[in-house]
Design a protein around this motif. Sequence first.
Motif, PDB file in Angstrom:
ATOM      1  N   ASP A  67     -65.493   9.358 -33.764  1.00 19.37           N
ATOM      2  CA  ASP A  67     -65.351  10.486 -34.689  1.00 19.37           C
ATOM      3  C   ASP A  67     -66.109  10.248 -35.983  1.00 19.37           C
ATOM      4  O   ASP A  67     -66.151  11.123 -36.848  1.00 19.37           O
ATOM      5  CB  ASP A  67     -63.867  10.690 -35.035  1.00 19.37           C
ATOM      6  CG  ASP A  67     -63.038  10.917 -33.789  1.00 19.37           C
ATOM      7  OD1 ASP A  67     -63.189  11.972 -33.170  1.00 19.37           O
ATOM      8  OD2 ASP A  67     -62.266  10.004 -33.417  1.00 19.37           O
ATOM      9  N   GLY A  68     -66.640   9.040 -36.123  1.00 13.06           N
ATOM     10  CA  GLY A  68     -67.361   8.730 -37.341  1.00 13.06           C
ATOM     11  C   GLY A  68     -67.898   7.318 -37.276  1.00 13.06           C
ATOM     12  O   GLY A  68     -67.601   6.571 -36.336  1.00 13.06           O
ATOM     13  N   CYS A  69     -68.723   6.960 -38.265  1.00 10.75           N
ATOM     14  CA  CYS A  69     -69.191   5.574 -38.315  1.00 10.75           C
ATOM     15  C   CYS A  69     -69.601   5.219 -39.739  1.00 10.75           C
ATOM     16  O   CYS A  69     -69.889   6.091 -40.559  1.00 10.75           O
ATOM     17  CB  CYS A  69     -70.372   5.348 -37.366  1.00 10.75           C
ATOM     18  SG  CYS A  69     -71.914   6.099 -37.875  1.00 10.75           S
ATOM     19  N   THR A  70     -69.569   3.906 -40.005  1.00 10.02           N
ATOM     20  CA  THR A  70     -70.239   3.360 -41.182  1.00 10.02           C
ATOM     21  C   THR A  70     -71.424   2.582 -40.649  1.00 10.02           C
ATOM     22  O   THR A  70     -71.381   2.032 -39.556  1.00 10.02           O
ATOM     23  CB  THR A  70     -69.318   2.420 -41.978  1.00 10.02           C
ATOM     24  OG1 THR A  70     -68.862   1.369 -41.113  1.00 10.02           O
ATOM     25  CG2 THR A  70     -68.129   3.147 -42.554  1.00 10.02           C
ATOM     26  N   MET A  71     -72.503   2.565 -41.426  1.00 10.36           N
ATOM     27  CA  MET A  71     -73.718   1.919 -40.922  1.00 10.36           C
ATOM     28  C   MET A  71     -74.463   1.259 -42.063  1.00 10.36           C
ATOM     29  O   MET A  71     -74.648   1.847 -43.126  1.00 10.36           O
ATOM     30  CB  MET A  71     -74.615   2.997 -40.283  1.00 10.36           C
ATOM     31  CG  MET A  71     -76.012   2.534 -39.906  1.00 10.36           C
ATOM     32  SD  MET A  71     -75.987   1.521 -38.382  1.00 10.36           S
ATOM     33  CE  MET A  71     -77.683   0.916 -38.379  1.00 10.36           C
ATOM     34  N   SER A  72     -74.877   0.029 -41.836  1.00  6.56           N
ATOM     35  CA  SER A  72     -75.817  -0.625 -42.728  1.00  6.56           C
ATOM     36  C   SER A  72     -77.183  -0.566 -42.076  1.00  6.56           C
ATOM     37  O   SER A  72     -77.410  -1.218 -41.058  1.00  6.56           O
ATOM     38  CB  SER A  72     -75.404  -2.082 -42.947  1.00  6.56           C
ATOM     39  OG  SER A  72     -76.466  -2.772 -43.590  1.00  6.56           O
TER      40      SER A  72
ATOM     41  N   GLY B 187     -81.138  -0.543 -38.639  1.00  5.26           N
ATOM     42  CA  GLY B 187     -81.990   0.517 -39.176  1.00  5.26           C
ATOM     43  C   GLY B 187     -83.395  -0.011 -39.420  1.00  5.26           C
ATOM     44  O   GLY B 187     -84.288   0.751 -39.798  1.00  5.26           O
ATOM     45  N   LEU B 188     -83.585  -1.321 -39.232  1.00  3.14           N
ATOM     46  CA  LEU B 188     -84.875  -1.995 -39.436  1.00  3.14           C
ATOM     47  C   LEU B 188     -85.458  -1.714 -40.824  1.00  3.14           C
ATOM     48  O   LEU B 188     -86.680  -1.645 -40.975  1.00  3.14           O
ATOM     49  CB  LEU B 188     -85.887  -1.594 -38.343  1.00  3.14           C
ATOM     50  CG  LEU B 188     -85.568  -2.057 -36.919  1.00  3.14           C
ATOM     51  CD1 LEU B 188     -86.656  -1.561 -35.945  1.00  3.14           C
ATOM     52  CD2 LEU B 188     -85.479  -3.572 -36.829  1.00  3.14           C
TER      53      LEU B 188
ATOM     54  N   VAL C  77     -85.827   0.840 -33.190  1.00  4.87           N
ATOM     55  CA  VAL C  77     -84.860  -0.210 -32.840  1.00  4.87           C
ATOM     56  C   VAL C  77     -84.294  -0.035 -31.428  1.00  4.87           C
ATOM     57  O   VAL C  77     -83.822  -1.001 -30.834  1.00  4.87           O
ATOM     58  CB  VAL C  77     -83.727  -0.275 -33.898  1.00  4.87           C
ATOM     59  CG1 VAL C  77     -82.692   0.824 -33.701  1.00  4.87           C
ATOM     60  CG2 VAL C  77     -83.065  -1.636 -33.899  1.00  4.87           C
ATOM     61  N   VAL C  78     -84.349   1.174 -30.881  1.00  8.48           N
ATOM     62  CA  VAL C  78     -83.815   1.367 -29.519  1.00  8.48           C
ATOM     63  C   VAL C  78     -84.906   1.236 -28.453  1.00  8.48           C
ATOM     64  O   VAL C  78     -84.636   1.411 -27.272  1.00  8.48           O
ATOM     65  CB  VAL C  78     -83.080   2.722 -29.375  1.00  8.48           C
ATOM     66  CG1 VAL C  78     -81.771   2.695 -30.136  1.00  8.48           C
ATOM     67  CG2 VAL C  78     -83.950   3.887 -29.833  1.00  8.48           C
TER      68      VAL C  78
END
Length: 461
Positions: free
Chosen positions: A250-255, A260-261, A310-311
Amino acid sequence: MNFRTIIEPFRIKSVEAVKFTHREDREARLREAGYNVFKLHAEDVLIDLLTDSGTGAMSAAQWGAIMQGDESYAGSRSYYRFRDVVSALTGLKHIIPTHQGRAAERILFHTVLKPGMVVPNNNHFDTTRANIEVEEAEALDLVIPEGRVPSALHPFKGNVDLAALEQVLDTRGDRIPLVMVTITNNSGGGQPVSLGNLEAVRKLCDRHRKPLFLDACRFAENAYFIKLREPGQGGRTPKAIARDMFGLADGCTMSAKKDGLANIGGFLAMNDDEWAERCRNLLILTEGFPTYGGLAGYDLEAIARGLEEVVEEPYLRYRIRSTAYLGEKLIAADVPIIQPPGGHAIYLDARALLPHIPPLQYPGIALANALYVEAGVRGVEIGTIMFGLHHDGTEGPAAMDLVRLAIPRRVYTQSHIDYVAEAVIYVASLKDTLPGYRIVHAPKVLRHFTAELAPVASARS
Ligand code: F0G
């Protein structure tokens, strides 16, 4: 012909010299740094494995995108490009840029937590834990039992202990605003979480009507492990697997400093309209307008491009293989590490290597410091200095005393890694001579960053 050698899937266009120093210089630098490698000047480090965060090499395409950055305060073109890439990847409705991962954590937790609440996770990373505890809530770690045993072999050691999660949802559900899963599980050794486990967590969340958030810093590495290890996933692309992982959340936090390269950046994403509005209001207060969130337009461009690169499968194959390569060399030399090797780092088991140093004399610090003095290699303690100080002010041993050797993305070549392996094996041969440490001065929160230490006489001397 299928050649077996997995090569770096890039050639090098621009280089940065590293500085060679002498052992005596490094001894002096470490003493001046209060025996805390966080306080060294990076210039005095030969191979820097302190973190994989923000330390990656960007591609020519990312540097090119940077020149396309639109620095408009509101409604920048770069924001919309960033938003479209993140929406396509995550399927989430509200995409809120932040200057890095912990800003997303702070905004989320300050918005949804009240004192006495509980946030379950497989393992909270240090900033996540601190951002929960500062709200006087509890950060609960529920990784499977194998995830707590460095030598235990399991393909998905980052998995959530489903029975334990069900139990807390049953008994303390009224105090749980959301469930979190960290992919890959950094504090537990960079270990992946299976799609099957995420699906089961999702079902439990549905049954208890709780939102599921991913701490998605290393989502691409997690997706590639799923491809390699989870039955039925081998024929799929990492991107399709990543979409499935985010599709369960339902959501995320991301660095964005990790998968994210990019060198800086992050985001908070979610479906809930009301939470998103409150988070954006807090964002404006401390990060910036919702279309830049503390980032330059050019950062948003670099992240958008990085999330696409990155993928890519050749990148992930090389990435996961180069970490395993270091791990295999150390295992062959009987150096105790968390097995199997994680995605972004090798974790040396300092407690197992240095049984003469008790946890409250910080075996992880002893090992990290010796690696720097002997070889100029900087790793980081993930153990009792990082996690041993409880929020009630008492101190005790962390679950494990590790030294993490994190591999920056696309930065070091195979010969750098060969050197690191040689250095670790040499330091392991000195193990009986390494001293423990005591704290001279330390703050009460996130003490590992700034603590000053001093060696104590070895327990054996
Ligand atoms: N979550 C995880 C799992 C992380 O590993 C990190 C950062 C964060 C959140 C916070 O992100 O640094 O952008 O604010 N980990 C870095 C590391 C610092 O070295 O592992 P951030």
